[in-house]
Design an enzyme around this catalytic site. Sequence first.
Site, PDB file in Angstrom:
ATOM      1  CG  HIS A  53      -1.881  -1.095   1.332  1.00  0.00           C
ATOM      2  ND1 HIS A  53      -1.760  -2.118   2.239  1.00  0.00           N
ATOM      3  CD2 HIS A  53      -3.007  -1.334   0.627  1.00  0.00           C
ATOM      4  CE1 HIS A  53      -2.778  -2.952   2.080  1.00  0.00           C
ATOM      5  NE2 HIS A  53      -3.546  -2.508   1.113  1.00  0.00           N
ATOM      6  CB  SER A  90      -4.224  -7.225   4.240  1.00  0.00           C
ATOM      7  OG  SER A  90      -3.898  -5.995   3.642  1.00  0.00           O
TER       8      SER A  90
END
Length: 281
Positions: free
Chosen positions: A39, A189
Amino acid sequence: MTVEIARDVASLRAFVMDWRAAGLRVALVPTMGALHEGHLSLVADAKRRADRVVMSIFVNPTQFAPNEDFGAYPRTFEKDVEAFTAAGGDLVFSPEIGEVYPPDFVTKISLGGPAIAGLEDKFRPDHFAGVATVVAKLLIMAKPDVALFGEKDYQQLAVIRQMARDLNLESEIAGVPTVRAKDGLALSSRNVYLTLEERARAPLLHGALERCRKAILAGEEIATAVARAEGALTVMDFVIDYVAACHAVTLAPVASAADGPIRLLAAARLGATRLIDNVAV
Ligand code: PAF
């Protein structure tokens, strides 16, 4: 110094309108939080492309099937805000579910093309309708000059590009290369779900795709190279959903290197964790 936080669409739009009035370019990085280096590479790229960077943090319920991990999806808001601040971001948009999907919300985007390529869509049938709907809403809410998405979710990126083109959404859609751990595992994630033993085996997925890529470039038949990758993963107890050679834009299957550009995409389960990855050939 910390970033601004907008919880509703009106506040988000007020920030963006002020920036635009000042002649600034705005980038949007849509996320579901639980930020990792992948990210943050989107944020770094966004900062090169725009003067202000907005990150949305919203765990979007409509892209999870009832048997998936919506409830358990990692939520690390405070840490995410810290990381985004340190990365030089400007504004977090983190709405409640009701702000995005009011009780009378009924609209869903219906998709074709790369969204029905028989890859993720085969195993997660309603997933891309949920992704496309929320991304379209985010692009309409924030009206960024550019929105950035990781190539790790390659089919998602292809679906969003097609959707933005078909709906004449004005934002540029930018893909950003996958960030990998030193051993090749694509950052995700969901990697936190892997046991230590599974984590040690997980990079084999990328390894199998890399060997497949090299074999195709060396002239091997695509079907043979893909079958070898599947065999290598099965032997290591991966439960394969797919290993596929596709056209890099349409995601239609390709049988020979001449039908390219080719993207190799794979999804496989290791224990309870589902891993996806892809490489350009
Ligand atoms: O890739 C993700 O994190 C999500 O699918 C996205 C694009 C933020 C939409 O919820």
